[in-house]
Design an enzyme around this catalytic site. Structure first.
Site, mmCIF file in Angstrom:
data_model
loop_
_atom_site.group_PDB
_atom_site.id
_atom_site.type_symbol
_atom_site.label_atom_id
_atom_site.label_comp_id
_atom_site.label_asym_id
_atom_site.label_seq_id
_atom_site.Cartn_x
_atom_site.Cartn_y
_atom_site.Cartn_z
ATOM 1 N N HIS A 55 19.102 -11.103 -8.176
ATOM 2 C CA HIS A 55 18.704 -10.421 -9.410
ATOM 3 C C HIS A 55 18.112 -9.043 -9.114
ATOM 4 O O HIS A 55 17.553 -8.822 -8.040
ATOM 5 C CB HIS A 55 17.699 -11.279 -10.173
ATOM 6 C CG HIS A 55 18.217 -12.646 -10.495
ATOM 7 N ND1 HIS A 55 18.993 -12.909 -11.596
ATOM 8 C CD2 HIS A 55 18.087 -13.832 -9.836
ATOM 9 C CE1 HIS A 55 19.319 -14.193 -11.614
ATOM 10 N NE2 HIS A 55 18.784 -14.775 -10.551
ATOM 11 N N ASP A 101 19.600 -8.634 -17.422
ATOM 12 C CA ASP A 101 18.911 -9.625 -16.603
ATOM 13 C C ASP A 101 17.482 -9.175 -16.271
ATOM 14 O O ASP A 101 17.270 -8.072 -15.771
ATOM 15 C CB ASP A 101 19.746 -9.802 -15.321
ATOM 16 C CG ASP A 101 19.159 -10.780 -14.324
ATOM 17 O OD1 ASP A 101 18.159 -11.438 -14.641
ATOM 18 O OD2 ASP A 101 19.733 -10.895 -13.224
#
Length: 556
Positions: free
Chosen positions: A370, A196
């Site tokens: 994130h 990610d």
């Protein structure tokens, strides 16, 4: 023991590279194809009239007989929102998903009458699944929604690991991230890591979800009237925190927005959201309580015109209107491209008398799901991949993540910054660049799975930015005569000083059409003439190129 056939494995994305959202990653060999996630991207103002952007499924259609399964990492819309469109394009024999994501997918498929098209199987961190020659297993990660997982794909050619969306939250709302399992995978050997990249521009660590709970409590302590909190309907961890704080502060909760209602109902049934029945009331019962006893939980944190918060702010909601003393909280970050819509909403709410709270250095009412740079470094150190492909991010995010990987010891030649459709080939534990597959965007307007072409979107942008002219000609094809002067109709172009210019353009065009009719011509030639003359004249006068639509009417 039978020796397993060695087939090169291709890894590519149909969505999620060069963009935030629309995640779809594929692992394929000569005999089988598995898909990881099937998401949507939410359009900004640059895509007028569009509800969703999904990947182009052409490559999957061309290889439909090889598709063995769809694996879902977690239940956010940018990872599961494209499933109804995918199921109408190809056959997916089985969808493997964590429990919460499985529930969300089931709801979505029921809405679209697609539940019979596939089978949904729930997995957890103990599951191992054999799919078309690939052995698939899972490890738990922390994110802004419960039941989030990374995925391990063991092939005859080597091991592929994808983190899914994650952050390394050491004080999570829910189960811990499986750091021990991540480290063990690194010790065993990871050939290719996909990780990610959404927060690759941020140094340090992403704040814990626990910080958000403290900020929400502070808002409840200081609010003198109703608290209206807007967040993503799929942000189940955040919704749980809001409900928990509301109960502590003796406030009743009303839930507004169809998607929010469905997610809360299902999450309560599965035990992810815990709130007493007595704390939830219908919207029409708000008037029975003091403003200081009410929390309104709604959708619309991105300023979407059709969402609940927008309807409340504009006075279009039948039960709820903004009142003086309301505190409106945006508990989310802006999706790229939505900043303008959010700013407009904040101004509208403020004008209505609300105190508006957005995420800032003074109020941690949203924490990203994130990883920031230190978490990315830590993940790379644990997995110790031989080869690395950053995923889920705009191009600059992918590039920064690749550069960061190089600082922790991964050779530059072993990092791959790709676009959607670019392939990597894994063969005998070595990764190289491969061929390209067909990819692109499909723009969904309504529920038509065919979507809109790029040319249609280009036309919409022209109409949005420069307006339109329709120019009607009345001709007698038998005598080749113009019966009346050209008639101009305009939308989104005329200003007060332009009327005389239109009259001048009409005279120029009338002269040119009459001259053209003296020669051998047809209606198509006349349309080209009209477009050329009108476009050049209008651009000269306005520096704009509106859409020109010639309409030719022939005398019977």
């Amino acid at each position: 023991m039978e020796k397993r056939l060695s087939l090169p494995v291709s890894i590519y994305a149909l969505g999620g590279l060069g963009e935030v959202g629309k995640n779809m990653y594929c692992v394929e060999n000569d005999e089988a194809l598995i898909i990881i996630d099937a998401g949507v991207r939410f359009p900004g103002v640059e895509f007028p009239g569009i509800d969703y952007i999904i990947p182009d499924f052409t490559h999957l259609k061309n290889n439909r007989n090889k598709i063995k399964a769809l694996f879902i990492t977690h239940g956010h819309e940018d990872h599961i929102g494209g499933i109804p469109f995918l199921l109408q394009s190809v056959t997916i024999p089985v969808i493997y998903a964590p429990q919460l994501a499985a529930g969300l997918i089931k709801n979505r498929l029921e809405e679209n009458h697609l539940l019979e098209r596939t089978r949904i199987v729930i997995y957890d961190e103990h599951s191992t699944i054999r799919a078309g020659g690939f052995d698939v297993s899972f490890f738990r990660v922390t994110h802004s929604i419960p039941d989030s997982y990374g995925i391990v794909i063991d092939t005859t050619e080597g091991r592929i690991v994808t983190t899914g969306d994650f952050k390394i939250d050491l004080t999570p709302v829910g189960p811990d991230i499986a750091l021990h399992q991540m480290a063990r995978l690194g010790e065993e050997g990871v050939d290719l890591l996909l990780s990610d990249s959404t927060n690759a521009e941020q140094e340090g660590y992403t704040p814990s979800e626990k910080n958000v709970y403290d900020s929400i409590n502070d808002i409840f302590d200081n609010a003198r009237g109703r608290v209206i909190i807007s967040t993503f309907s799929s942000n189940v961890s955040r919704i749980q925190q809001i409900c928990q704080s509301a109960v502590v502060h003796n406030r009743k909760i009303t839930i507004v927005g169809r998607s929010m209602e469905k997610v809360v109902e299902m999450s309560r049934q599965l035990g992810y959201i815990k709130v007493p029945d007595a704390s939830i009331i219908d919207t029409q019962d708000i008037k029975l309580y003091k403003p200081s006893e009410i929390v309104i939980l709604c959708t619309g944190s991105q300023g979407e015109p059709a969402a609940a918060l927008s309807r409340i702010a504009t006075g279009d909601h039948k039960d709820i209107h903004i009142m003086q003393g309301d505190t409106v909280v945006f508990s989310s970050s802006a999706i790229p491209g939505n900043g303008l819509m959010i700013a407009r909403m904040v101004n509208l709410l403020t004008r209505c008398g609300a105190d508006v709270v957005t995420n800032s250095i003074l109020s941690d009412i949203h924490s990203s799901g994130h990883p920031s740079k230190q978490e990315l470094r830590l993940a790379l150190k644990m997995f110790k991949p031989k080869f690395f492909m950053p995923m889920h991010g705009e191009y600059r995010m992918l590039l920064l993540h690749a550069q960061l990987a190089q600082t922790v010891g991964i050779p530059a030649e072993n990092t791959f910054v790709l676009d959607n459709g670019d392939c990597l080939t894994l063969h005998r534990h070595k990764v190289t660049r491969g061929y390209q597959v067909e990819s692109g965007n499909v723009y969904i307007d309504g529920k038509d799975i065919n979507g809109l072409a790029d040319t249609v979107m280009a036309d919409r942008r022209v109409l949005t930015e420069d307006g339109m002219f329709a120019i009607a000609l009345s001709v007698d094809a038998k005598t080749n005569k113009l019966l009346v002067p050209p008639t101009f109709y305009s939308l989104g172009t005329i200003h007060a000083n332009f009327k005389q210019d239109i009259e001048d353009c009409r005279l120029v065009l009338e002269k040119a059409v009459k001259e053209k009719l003296l020669t051998k011509t047809n209606f198509n030639d006349l349309k080209v003439l009209v477009r050329t003359i009108a476009s050049e004249y209008i651009y000269k006068k306005t520096n704009r190129r509106p859409m020109i639509i010639p309409v030719i009417m022939n005398k019977n």
